[in-house]
Design an enzyme around this catalytic site. Structure first.
Site, short mmCIF file in Angstrom:
data_model
loop_
_atom_site.label_atom_id
_atom_site.label_comp_id
_atom_site.label_asym_id
_atom_site.label_seq_id
_atom_site.Cartn_x
_atom_site.Cartn_y
_atom_site.Cartn_z
N ASP A 51 -10.50 3.19 -3.28
CA ASP A 51 -11.10 2.00 -2.68
C ASP A 51 -12.52 1.75 -3.19
O ASP A 51 -13.29 2.68 -3.41
CB ASP A 51 -11.16 2.16 -1.15
CG ASP A 51 -9.79 2.00 -0.53
OD1 ASP A 51 -8.80 1.89 -1.29
OD2 ASP A 51 -9.70 1.98 0.70
N GLY A 53 -4.57 3.97 -7.67
CA GLY A 53 -4.69 4.21 -9.11
C GLY A 53 -3.95 5.43 -9.59
O GLY A 53 -4.53 6.30 -10.25
N ASN A 54 -2.66 5.51 -9.26
CA ASN A 54 -1.89 6.69 -9.64
C ASN A 54 -1.09 6.54 -10.92
O ASN A 54 -0.07 7.20 -11.10
CB ASN A 54 -1.00 7.13 -8.48
CG ASN A 54 -1.70 8.19 -7.67
OD1 ASN A 54 -1.51 9.38 -7.87
ND2 ASN A 54 -2.60 7.77 -6.79
N ASP A 66 0.83 -1.20 0.00
CA ASP A 66 0.00 0.00 0.00
C ASP A 66 0.87 1.26 0.00
O ASP A 66 2.11 1.18 0.07
CB ASP A 66 -0.92 -0.04 1.23
CG ASP A 66 -2.28 0.56 0.96
OD1 ASP A 66 -2.46 1.17 -0.11
OD2 ASP A 66 -3.17 0.43 1.82
C1 GAL Z 1 -6.24 1.20 1.71
C2 GAL Z 1 -6.33 0.17 0.63
C3 GAL Z 1 -7.36 -0.85 1.07
C4 GAL Z 1 -6.93 -1.48 2.37
C5 GAL Z 1 -6.68 -0.39 3.42
C6 GAL Z 1 -6.06 -0.95 4.68
O1 GAL Z 1 -5.30 2.13 1.37
O2 GAL Z 1 -6.70 0.76 -0.59
O3 GAL Z 1 -7.52 -1.83 0.06
O4 GAL Z 1 -5.76 -2.22 2.15
O5 GAL Z 1 -5.83 0.60 2.93
O6 GAL Z 1 -5.81 0.02 5.66
#
Ligand code: GAL
Length: 591
Positions: free
Chosen positions: A243, A223-224, A186
């Site tokens: 998300d 999605g960057n 992430d």
């Molecule tokens: C977001 C990510 C999610 C999930 C979440 C966890 O940034 O897009 O899919 O992983 O963090 O904190």
């Protein structure tokens, strides 16, 4: 990928198989199994007319088809523990999900202890995972599944647990020692790293290679633009959206970041040309089972299957209804997603609220999705000439698994209510059907020396408002201090737009000013970035500009810039990048 590859005919496919596949296999016959797999991928792609896999896509043998599995986030967010994960692993097997192809069990954010262990290594939360992460990995493997885990490239994860920044090799070694097979990486807090996304993800790619353990790398960056800046060289999949949430607007929005024009210039007709065996566009994990009803679950699943999207289930498998289980394990719909040819489906009809996607398959048939997103009721037709066919063609319904008979010239799905769809297979086995020609590189990247106006290139990523080309946002000519410019980019804030310059631009020049039609108290700010927002590498900053501020000239040096991002901020105001262009000093044609 060879973006200049022309559309192909069955004849030149046979030629490609004969001329390319045989020597490719010959060359790699002495090397490792991985290399042979790579040759296999190349063979599939070549047979499919998609060009040769690049030598940089070394890890592509890991995800020849879109990864399938389950991820904890959509079902449980951070409320996970080892008992839940074990139960999910059991349910993946007993429900038939494993047999249907769902292999990876990915533990998302929330698994870690708040701080690293005494030796500086990551440890599982002792309350949630008392027996430790290696043990849970062993349990997952014991079920014949693969073990996936979440980390973040910032100093903290999105849940503010320890991130991997400055611990990259140690953490990848830890994962390898636990038997991890898949890493979702992430990007929360990554803007503080002082590294471009390409630098960051290359570091992880190398660290993973260094461990000697093959581990899928999933880029999670909301999605960057990974398809633009080289995600293919670093990872097997990359997010194309923010998300996903369990409602249809969100499902459709995410689908459109990959299959439509939400995140890229409309001329590309979605991101299909950037996907293929070993590298996939990821419109985020599934919400199947979390939506309102069967109709919605099926529409979502069919969309992800036709888009060749990774299929990461996100529902609580221990409480799954039979109806949801049937959706997630529907064999002929999954077969479309997992087709070895690896073509991502693309739209052949788009009326906004009704659309038709086409995905040519390796057996010479093609899968078609006819979807009513927004009308109370609709008839939707696919004409054979839009999908490379003609005359009488057999049609099979992929959900009911029934042959519907032969249809001449077209097929119509009648009386589709909102969110209803048909997913069909059309045609007879034979040579693969053609895809449209991919966008030639020179249309979306700097490919020649001299001057290239950015408005002569299709942008490769955008956020917020789409820019106008060679006009102000409202369509008027770009006028700055009484002078009219033929070329340039007109923006309405917020507007961020990325161009692929591929390290081939030495200077960027433009004249920026607020648009004359802006309201009197309008304020805006122009910034030029190297690559995406995460790198935080601002190459030029106008500071605050007002409607009456004099225009500012930009003339800056670019060095090794893969993508150039123009950002215009303000409160719904208009601004212009007049005469925006790059200069390439080097001689020769770069293609
Ligand atoms: C977001 C990510 C999610 C999930 C979440 C966890 O940034 O897009 O899919 O992983 O963090 O904190």
């Amino acid at each position: 990928m060879n973006p200049t590859a022309p559309a192909y005919s069955p004849l030149n496919i046979l030629f490609a198989v004969a001329m390319v596949v045989l020597p490719t296999i010959g060359v790699t016959s002495n090397s490792s199994e991985g290399a042979n797999q790579q040759a296999h991928t190349t063979a599939i792609r070549d047979a499919a007319g998609q060009g040769t896999a690049t030598s940089s896509s070394l890890h592509s043998e890991l995800a020849l088809t879109p990864p399938m599995g389950w991820n904890s986030w959509n079902a449980f967010e951070a409320n996970i523990d080892e008992q839940k994960i074990r139960q999910i692993a059991d349910a993946m097997v007993s429900s038939g999900m494993k047999d249907a192809g769902y292999t990876y069990l990915v533990i998302d954010d929330g698994w870690m202890a708040k701080s690293r262990g005494r030796n500086g290594n990551l440890v599982g939360d002792p309350n949630k995972f008392p027996t430790g992460m290696k043990a849970i990995g062993d349990y997952i493997h014991g079920k014949g599944l693969k073990f996936g885990i979440y980390e973040d490239r910032g100093h903290l994860t999105c849940q503010q647990l320890p991130g991997s920044f400055k611990h990259e090799q140690a953490d990848m070694n830890t994962f390898a020692s636990w038997g991890v097979d898949y890493i979702k990486l992430d990007s929360c807090f990554a803007e503080n790293n002082g590294r471009l996304s390409t630098e960051d993800y290359s570091i992880y790619r190398n660290c993973i290679t260094e461990t000697g353990r093959p581990m899928v790398l999933s880029i999670s960056d909301f999605g960057n633009g990974a398809w633009a800046w080289g995600g293919e060289d670093m990872a097997q999949l990359w997010r194309t959206s923010g998300d996903i949430y369990p409602w249809m607007d969100s499902v459709y929005h995410c689908a459109d970041t990959s299959g439509g024009a939400q995140s890229i210039h409309p001329a590309f007709n979605g991101l299909w040309q950037f996907a293929g065996p070993g590298h996939w566009n990821d419109p985020d994990m599934l919400q199947v089972g979390n939506l309102k009803n069967d109709t919605q679950n099926k529409a979502h699943f069919s969309l992800w299957c036709i888009l060749a999207a990774p299929l990461m289930a996100g529902n609580d498998l221990t409480a799954m209804t039979e109806q949801v289980r049937r959706v997630l394990t529907s064999p002929e719909v999954i077969a479309v997603n997992q087709d070895l040819r690896g073509i991502q489906g693309y739209k052949v009809y788009d009326a906004g609220d009704c659309e038709v996607y086409n995905k040519p398959l390796s057996d010479g048939t093609t899968a078609v999705l006819l979807l009513n997103k927004g009308r109370p009721e609709a008839d939707i037709t696919v004409h054979w000439d839009k999908i490379g066919l003609s005359g009488n063609q057999p049609v099979r319904d992929l959900w009911t698994r029934e042959d519907l008979g032969e249809f001449k010239d077209s097929f119509t799905a009648h009386d589709l209510g909102q969110h209803e769809h048909r997913m069909i297979k059309v045609g007879r086995p034979g040579p693969p059907l053609p895809t449209p020609a991919t966008m030639p590189l020179e249309k979306y990247a700097v490919t020649r020396h001299g001057e290239t106006c950015l408005s002569d290139l299709y942008y490769i990523w955008k956020a917020d408002n789409a820019p106008a080309y060679d006009a102000a946002f409202g369509g008027d000519p770009i006028t700055v201090a009484g002078r009219t410019f033929k070329k340039g980019i007109g923006c309405k804030s917020k507007c961020a737009v990325m161009f692929k310059v591929d390290g081939r631009a030495d200077r960027f020049r433009a004249t920026v000013a607020m648009d004359k039609s802006s309201k009197e108290d309008a304020k805006g700010r122009f910034r030029v970035y190297n690559e995406d927002f995460f790198g935080n590498r601002v190459l030029w900053d106008s500071g605050e500009m007002r409607k009456d501020s004099p225009a500012k000239e930009i003339d800056i040096e670019l060095k090794d810039v893969s993508c150039l991002m123009l950002v215009f901020d303000g409160d719904e105001v208009l601004g212009n990048w007049a005469d925006a262009r790059v200069i390439s000093k080097s001689e020769g044609d770069y293609r």
